[in-house]
Design a protein around this motif. Structure first.
Motif, short mmCIF file in Angstrom:
data_model
loop_
_atom_site.label_atom_id
_atom_site.label_comp_id
_atom_site.label_asym_id
_atom_site.label_seq_id
_atom_site.Cartn_x
_atom_site.Cartn_y
_atom_site.Cartn_z
N ARG A 1 -100.38 29.83 -22.23
CA ARG A 1 -100.26 28.79 -21.21
C ARG A 1 -100.49 29.40 -19.84
NH1 ARG A 1 -94.85 25.47 -22.04
NH2 ARG A 1 -96.00 24.05 -20.65
N PRO A 2 -101.16 28.67 -18.94
CA PRO A 2 -101.41 29.19 -17.59
C PRO A 2 -100.24 28.92 -16.66
CG PRO A 2 -102.50 27.08 -17.86
CD PRO A 2 -101.85 27.39 -19.18
N PHE A 3 -100.04 29.83 -15.73
CA PHE A 3 -99.06 29.62 -14.66
C PHE A 3 -99.80 29.79 -13.34
CE2 PHE A 3 -96.18 31.38 -11.45
CZ PHE A 3 -95.22 30.39 -11.42
N TYR A 4 -99.64 28.83 -12.46
CA TYR A 4 -100.32 28.86 -11.17
C TYR A 4 -99.34 29.24 -10.07
CZ TYR A 4 -104.15 26.73 -13.66
OH TYR A 4 -105.16 26.50 -14.57
N ASN A 5 -99.82 29.93 -9.07
CA ASN A 5 -98.98 30.43 -7.98
C ASN A 5 -98.13 29.31 -7.38
OD1 ASN A 5 -97.93 32.24 -6.18
ND2 ASN A 5 -99.66 32.15 -4.77
N ARG A 6 -96.82 29.58 -7.29
CA ARG A 6 -95.83 28.64 -6.77
C ARG A 6 -95.65 27.41 -7.66
NH1 ARG A 6 -96.76 28.67 -0.15
NH2 ARG A 6 -96.73 30.95 0.08
N GLY A 7 -96.11 27.50 -8.87
CA GLY A 7 -95.91 26.39 -9.80
C GLY A 7 -94.46 26.29 -10.23
N ALA A 8 -94.02 25.08 -10.53
CA ALA A 8 -92.65 24.86 -10.95
C ALA A 8 -92.49 24.95 -12.46
CB ALA A 8 -92.18 23.48 -10.48
N SER A 9 -93.61 24.97 -13.18
CA SER A 9 -93.56 25.04 -14.64
C SER A 9 -94.88 25.60 -15.15
CB SER A 9 -93.32 23.65 -15.23
OG SER A 9 -94.37 22.77 -14.89
N LEU A 10 -94.91 25.89 -16.42
CA LEU A 10 -96.14 26.37 -17.05
C LEU A 10 -97.11 25.20 -17.24
CD1 LEU A 10 -94.70 28.74 -19.81
CD2 LEU A 10 -95.60 29.37 -17.56
N GLY A 11 -98.39 25.50 -17.12
CA GLY A 11 -99.40 24.49 -17.37
C GLY A 11 -99.85 24.50 -18.82
N ASN A 12 -100.93 23.80 -19.08
CA ASN A 12 -101.50 23.74 -20.43
C ASN A 12 -103.02 23.87 -20.34
OD1 ASN A 12 -99.08 22.88 -22.18
ND2 ASN A 12 -99.05 21.37 -20.52
N PHE A 13 -103.59 24.51 -21.33
CA PHE A 13 -105.04 24.56 -21.42
C PHE A 13 -105.54 23.27 -22.08
CE2 PHE A 13 -104.11 29.21 -21.38
CZ PHE A 13 -104.75 29.48 -20.18
N ASN A 14 -106.81 22.98 -21.89
CA ASN A 14 -107.40 21.79 -22.50
C ASN A 14 -107.35 21.89 -24.02
OD1 ASN A 14 -108.02 20.62 -20.02
ND2 ASN A 14 -110.06 21.56 -19.94
N ALA A 15 -107.39 20.74 -24.67
CA ALA A 15 -107.40 20.72 -26.13
C ALA A 15 -108.57 21.55 -26.64
CB ALA A 15 -107.51 19.28 -26.62
N SER A 16 -108.31 22.33 -27.68
CA SER A 16 -109.32 23.26 -28.18
C SER A 16 -110.36 22.56 -29.05
CB SER A 16 -108.64 24.37 -28.98
OG SER A 16 -109.60 25.24 -29.54
N ILE A 17 -111.62 22.92 -28.84
CA ILE A 17 -112.70 22.46 -29.72
C ILE A 17 -113.28 23.64 -30.48
CG2 ILE A 17 -113.31 20.53 -28.21
CD1 ILE A 17 -115.69 22.21 -27.21
N SER A 18 -112.69 24.84 -30.28
CA SER A 18 -113.20 26.05 -30.92
C SER A 18 -112.87 26.05 -32.41
CB SER A 18 -112.58 27.29 -30.27
OG SER A 18 -112.90 28.46 -31.00
N SER A 19 -113.81 26.53 -33.21
CA SER A 19 -113.59 26.67 -34.65
C SER A 19 -113.01 28.03 -34.99
CB SER A 19 -114.91 26.47 -35.41
OG SER A 19 -115.87 27.45 -35.02
N VAL A 20 -112.86 28.90 -33.98
CA VAL A 20 -112.37 30.26 -34.23
C VAL A 20 -110.85 30.23 -34.41
CG1 VAL A 20 -112.27 32.62 -33.36
CG2 VAL A 20 -114.27 31.20 -32.89
N PHE A 21 -110.13 29.79 -33.40
CA PHE A 21 -108.70 29.52 -33.45
C PHE A 21 -108.35 28.69 -32.22
CE2 PHE A 21 -109.10 33.60 -31.26
CZ PHE A 21 -108.27 33.46 -30.16
N ASP A 22 -107.10 28.25 -32.15
CA ASP A 22 -106.66 27.37 -31.07
C ASP A 22 -105.66 28.11 -30.20
OD1 ASP A 22 -105.78 25.36 -29.42
OD2 ASP A 22 -105.25 23.97 -31.04
N VAL A 23 -106.00 28.36 -28.93
CA VAL A 23 -105.09 29.07 -28.03
C VAL A 23 -103.83 28.25 -27.76
CG1 VAL A 23 -106.98 30.34 -26.94
CG2 VAL A 23 -106.19 28.18 -25.93
N ASN A 24 -103.88 26.94 -28.05
CA ASN A 24 -102.71 26.07 -27.87
C ASN A 24 -101.84 26.00 -29.12
OD1 ASN A 24 -103.56 25.02 -25.20
ND2 ASN A 24 -105.25 24.16 -26.38
N ASN A 25 -102.30 26.60 -30.20
CA ASN A 25 -101.56 26.55 -31.46
C ASN A 25 -101.91 27.79 -32.28
OD1 ASN A 25 -99.98 25.68 -33.61
ND2 ASN A 25 -101.59 24.36 -34.44
#
Length: 234
Positions: A31-55
């Motif tokens: 998950r991405p964290f942006y400077n001065r962010g109050a929480s962690l962000g999320n990457f876009n839903a994965s379309i990769s057939s290799v693996f899913d960085v979100n899962n």
């Protein structure tokens, strides 16, 4: 990740530019964290057939930035198999295709007994210690088994490792230290290796050139070392 955004020059338009990328163990996700962010962000839903960085599948054992900006993740799948999942979060657009490759570590002897891992940004080599043996593996060479770099005496156990940070000439990112402890003998030592960051093999290039000895070198007289740190060279 230790490389997340371009801090100088012109980067890719629309790149992620996260302040940091972390691994969320509860979600099994990067998950991405942006400077001065109050929480962690999320990457876009994965379309990769290799693996899913979100899962991510299985348990994360080790992760770091390697090979000029890719993120390496050593994973133990739920079926007990070991895999090397490679993603890219550095200077890229999040188009749902952040996963790059997934490489089986089935041929890496002793990896199920590994006590420590380390890798660096200079290349694609992964190092791990298992018992009294130091191994390396590179995901860009096509190899299917690990290289044996050093084997100690019976009773030796590799307890931790450290690598010279990249950036300093001539040997930045090219020297590895492994701490070894023998419980029976109550003796510790440090193994030093100059290596090729692309292959993970021993490469005595700079040491002998400047009057040093060929590696591996073994230094005695230590206690049990559980952590090491190397200073930046710049």
């Amino acid at each position: 990740a230790t490389s997340t955004y371009v801090s100088y020059g012109s980067g890719t338009e629309g790149a992620i530019q996260a302040y940091q990328v972390v691994y969320d163990e509860q979600r099994h996700a990067f998950r991405p964290f942006y400077n001065r962010g109050a929480s962690l962000g999320n990457f876009n839903a994965s379309i990769s057939s290799v693996f899913d960085v979100n899962n991510m599948q299985g348990e994360l054992l080790y992760t770091t930035t390697v090979n000029g900006g890719e993120t390496m993740a050593v994973m133990r799948r739920n079926d007990g198999s070991y895999w090397l999942d490679i993603a890219s979060f550095y200077n890229v657009v999040d188009n749902g295709n952040l996963a790059r490759r997934s490489v089986s570590l089935a041929g890496c002897q002793g990896i199920d007994q590994a006590s420590c891992f380390i890798a660096g940004n200079m290349g694609a080599a992964l190092f791990y210690g298992a018992g009294n043996t130091l191994y390396s593996f590179s995901y860009t060479t096509g190899q299917t088994s690990a290289n044996v770099l050093w084997t100690g005496e019976p009773g030796d156990e590799i307890t931790c490792m450290e690598m010279l940070p990249s950036g300093g000439f001539p040997s930045g990112g090219l020297v590895l230290w492994a701490a070894v402890w023998n419980e029976t003998a109550q003796e510790g030592k440090v193994v030093e290796i100059e290596f090729d960051p692309a292959t993970g093999l021993v490469n005595n290039q700079w040491g002998p050139m400047f009057g040093g000895q060929e590696t591996p070198l073994v230094y005695d007289g230590f206690g049990k070392i559980i952590s090491m740190v190397a200073p930046l060279m710049y």
